[in-house]
Design a protein around this motif. Structure first.
Motif, mmCIF file in Angstrom:
data_model
loop_
_atom_site.group_PDB
_atom_site.id
_atom_site.type_symbol
_atom_site.label_atom_id
_atom_site.label_comp_id
_atom_site.label_asym_id
_atom_site.label_seq_id
_atom_site.Cartn_x
_atom_site.Cartn_y
_atom_site.Cartn_z
ATOM 1 N N ALA A 50 0.830 -1.208 0.000
ATOM 2 C CA ALA A 50 0.000 0.000 0.000
ATOM 3 C C ALA A 50 0.863 1.256 0.000
ATOM 4 C CB ALA A 50 -0.934 -0.003 1.210
ATOM 5 N N ILE A 51 1.977 1.220 0.713
ATOM 6 C CA ILE A 51 2.889 2.369 0.746
ATOM 7 C C ILE A 51 3.552 2.547 -0.611
ATOM 8 C CG2 ILE A 51 5.057 3.204 1.741
ATOM 9 C CD1 ILE A 51 4.102 1.893 4.392
ATOM 10 N N THR A 52 3.956 1.459 -1.234
ATOM 11 C CA THR A 52 4.556 1.527 -2.573
ATOM 12 C C THR A 52 3.554 2.063 -3.585
ATOM 13 O OG1 THR A 52 5.932 -0.374 -1.995
ATOM 14 C CG2 THR A 52 5.776 0.188 -4.316
ATOM 15 N N ASP A 53 2.302 1.603 -3.495
ATOM 16 C CA ASP A 53 1.249 2.085 -4.398
ATOM 17 C C ASP A 53 0.975 3.574 -4.188
ATOM 18 O OD1 ASP A 53 1.044 -0.463 -5.388
ATOM 19 O OD2 ASP A 53 -0.785 -0.962 -4.265
ATOM 20 N N ALA A 54 1.069 4.025 -2.942
ATOM 21 C CA ALA A 54 0.764 5.423 -2.627
ATOM 22 C C ALA A 54 1.708 6.386 -3.345
ATOM 23 C CB ALA A 54 0.835 5.654 -1.121
ATOM 24 N N ARG A 55 2.926 5.958 -3.591
ATOM 25 C CA ARG A 55 3.896 6.815 -4.279
ATOM 26 C C ARG A 55 3.522 7.052 -5.737
ATOM 27 N NH1 ARG A 55 8.187 3.340 -1.698
ATOM 28 N NH2 ARG A 55 8.606 4.395 0.246
ATOM 29 N N GLN A 56 2.735 6.142 -6.300
ATOM 30 C CA GLN A 56 2.406 6.234 -7.725
ATOM 31 C C GLN A 56 1.042 6.839 -7.988
ATOM 32 O OE1 GLN A 56 2.905 2.188 -8.959
ATOM 33 N NE2 GLN A 56 5.096 2.193 -8.574
ATOM 34 N N ILE A 57 0.250 7.070 -6.948
ATOM 35 C CA ILE A 57 -1.092 7.612 -7.122
ATOM 36 C C ILE A 57 -1.009 9.127 -7.193
ATOM 37 C CG2 ILE A 57 -3.379 7.849 -6.078
ATOM 38 C CD1 ILE A 57 -2.919 5.097 -4.792
ATOM 39 N N SER A 58 -1.545 9.688 -8.265
ATOM 40 C CA SER A 58 -1.488 11.146 -8.418
ATOM 41 C C SER A 58 -2.856 11.798 -8.211
ATOM 42 C CB SER A 58 -0.931 11.508 -9.794
ATOM 43 O OG SER A 58 -1.756 10.957 -10.799
ATOM 44 N N ALA A 59 -3.936 11.055 -8.380
ATOM 45 C CA ALA A 59 -5.271 11.620 -8.192
ATOM 46 C C ALA A 59 -5.497 11.905 -6.707
ATOM 47 C CB ALA A 59 -6.333 10.663 -8.714
ATOM 48 N N ARG A 60 -5.993 13.088 -6.425
ATOM 49 C CA ARG A 60 -6.125 13.536 -5.039
ATOM 50 C C ARG A 60 -7.053 12.633 -4.221
ATOM 51 N NH1 ARG A 60 -7.373 19.614 -2.889
ATOM 52 N NH2 ARG A 60 -7.490 19.012 -0.719
ATOM 53 N N LYS A 61 -8.222 12.332 -4.737
ATOM 54 C CA LYS A 61 -9.189 11.506 -3.992
ATOM 55 C C LYS A 61 -8.633 10.100 -3.783
ATOM 56 C CE LYS A 61 -13.264 13.845 -3.867
ATOM 57 N NZ LYS A 61 -14.159 13.940 -2.772
ATOM 58 N N ALA A 62 -8.027 9.546 -4.813
ATOM 59 C CA ALA A 62 -7.470 8.203 -4.702
ATOM 60 C C ALA A 62 -6.329 8.180 -3.685
ATOM 61 C CB ALA A 62 -6.981 7.713 -6.054
ATOM 62 N N ALA A 63 -5.502 9.220 -3.683
ATOM 63 C CA ALA A 63 -4.399 9.300 -2.721
ATOM 64 C C ALA A 63 -4.943 9.391 -1.298
ATOM 65 C CB ALA A 63 -3.515 10.499 -3.033
ATOM 66 N N HIS A 64 -6.020 10.156 -1.124
ATOM 67 C CA HIS A 64 -6.648 10.282 0.195
ATOM 68 C C HIS A 64 -7.183 8.931 0.666
ATOM 69 C CE1 HIS A 64 -8.770 12.084 3.523
ATOM 70 N NE2 HIS A 64 -9.882 11.488 3.132
ATOM 71 N N ARG A 65 -7.865 8.210 -0.220
ATOM 72 C CA ARG A 65 -8.396 6.893 0.135
ATOM 73 C C ARG A 65 -7.256 5.931 0.478
ATOM 74 N NH1 ARG A 65 -11.851 7.773 -4.209
ATOM 75 N NH2 ARG A 65 -10.550 6.470 -5.539
ATOM 76 N N ASN A 66 -6.166 6.012 -0.272
ATOM 77 C CA ASN A 66 -5.027 5.147 -0.022
ATOM 78 C C ASN A 66 -4.399 5.441 1.339
ATOM 79 O OD1 ASN A 66 -1.882 4.549 -0.361
ATOM 80 N ND2 ASN A 66 -3.078 3.112 -1.598
ATOM 81 N N ARG A 67 -4.286 6.733 1.711
ATOM 82 C CA ARG A 67 -3.744 7.091 3.027
ATOM 83 C C ARG A 67 -4.651 6.571 4.146
ATOM 84 N NH1 ARG A 67 -2.780 11.966 0.453
ATOM 85 N NH2 ARG A 67 -4.456 12.964 1.625
ATOM 86 N N GLN A 68 -5.961 6.635 3.917
ATOM 87 C CA GLN A 68 -6.880 6.087 4.911
ATOM 88 C C GLN A 68 -6.710 4.569 5.027
ATOM 89 O OE1 GLN A 68 -10.658 7.647 3.508
ATOM 90 N NE2 GLN A 68 -10.711 9.075 5.238
ATOM 91 N N PHE A 69 -6.507 3.923 3.900
ATOM 92 C CA PHE A 69 -6.284 2.478 3.890
ATOM 93 C C PHE A 69 -5.000 2.138 4.641
ATOM 94 C CE2 PHE A 69 -4.559 -1.313 1.565
ATOM 95 C CZ PHE A 69 -5.439 -2.236 2.100
ATOM 96 N N ILE A 70 -3.967 2.923 4.422
ATOM 97 C CA ILE A 70 -2.702 2.715 5.135
ATOM 98 C C ILE A 70 -2.917 2.886 6.634
ATOM 99 C CG2 ILE A 70 -0.401 3.707 5.538
ATOM 100 C CD1 ILE A 70 -0.263 4.206 2.499
ATOM 101 N N GLY A 71 -3.698 3.908 7.029
ATOM 102 C CA GLY A 71 -4.020 4.097 8.443
ATOM 103 C C GLY A 71 -4.745 2.899 9.029
ATOM 104 N N ALA A 72 -5.670 2.318 8.263
ATOM 105 C CA ALA A 72 -6.398 1.136 8.725
ATOM 106 C C ALA A 72 -5.444 -0.055 8.873
ATOM 107 C CB ALA A 72 -7.524 0.799 7.751
ATOM 108 N N LEU A 73 -4.516 -0.207 7.937
ATOM 109 C CA LEU A 73 -3.541 -1.294 8.043
ATOM 110 C C LEU A 73 -2.600 -1.081 9.226
ATOM 111 C CD1 LEU A 73 -2.593 -1.836 4.285
ATOM 112 C CD2 LEU A 73 -3.999 -3.323 5.722
ATOM 113 N N MET A 74 -2.293 0.178 9.518
ATOM 114 C CA MET A 74 -1.414 0.496 10.646
ATOM 115 C C MET A 74 -2.055 0.090 11.971
ATOM 116 S SD MET A 74 1.456 1.911 9.596
ATOM 117 C CE MET A 74 2.015 2.741 11.055
ATOM 118 N N ARG A 75 -3.380 0.125 12.046
ATOM 119 C CA ARG A 75 -4.071 -0.256 13.280
ATOM 120 C C ARG A 75 -3.883 -1.739 13.595
ATOM 121 N NH1 ARG A 75 -9.378 1.750 11.426
ATOM 122 N NH2 ARG A 75 -8.543 3.590 10.456
#
Length: 167
Positions: A50-75
């Motif tokens: 998910a962190i590797t994918d986050a570096r390649q996402i340029s769309a703002r909404k998609a990047a936001h969703r990915n950061r939320q997903f990373i936060g969920a995985l961090m839990r």
């Protein structure tokens, strides 16, 4: 007594939300790492992807969703070792299982504690610059409250690492 035990177990929605935001910020710090640095941190494979994918996402909404997903995985994982590894990286220390990481830290701590450590270090490693090490020590001691993570501490650690690499 029952209320004390309940308060230890019960977390308010605000507490849960704050913890989630902190974990998401920790995930954002992981996104900023280089692939080599990230490789040395012990995290689950799904979080690493998910962190590797986050570096390649340029769309703002998609990047936001990915950061939320990373936060969920961090839990789902223990954030303390990750936080410790990030602090070491920010302090300019290596987190790889190489020999340099344990060697630098004791020298830095010893030099910050007393002047004799500088002389001992320079006896073992004559290529070091006494004046520069003393100056970096002075600067680190001025900022003692922030020394373990501050710029001055990083500079001293980098100088010592540089001397050790030359030796």
């Amino acid at each position: 007594m029952d209320t004390e035990n309940r308060s230890d177990i019960y977390k308010s929605r605000t507490q849960i939300k704050k913890e989630s935001e902190e974990l998401q910020k920790l995930g954002e710090r992981l996104i900023k790492l280089t692939p080599g640095q990230l490789k040395n941190i012990d995290i689950p494979n799904e979080l690493r992807k998910a962190i590797t994918d986050a570096r390649q996402i340029s769309a703002r909404k998609a990047a936001h969703r990915n950061r939320q997903f990373i936060g969920a995985l961090m839990r789902e994982c223990d954030p303390d070792p990750i936080l410790e590894a990030l602090e070491k990286l920010e302090a300019g220390l290596s987190i790889s299982p190489k020999r340099e990481a344990p060697v630098v830290s004791p020298w830095v701590e010893a030099i910050l504690e007393n002047d004799e450590a500088i002389e001992s270090f320079l006896t073992d490693h004559p290529s070091g610059d006494r004046q520069r090490i003393r100056q970096l020590k002075r600067n680190a001691l001025k900022k003692r409250g922030t020394a373990p993570t501050g710029k001055e501490f990083k500079d001293l650690a980098a100088c010592i690492q540089e001397v050790l690499n030359r030796s």
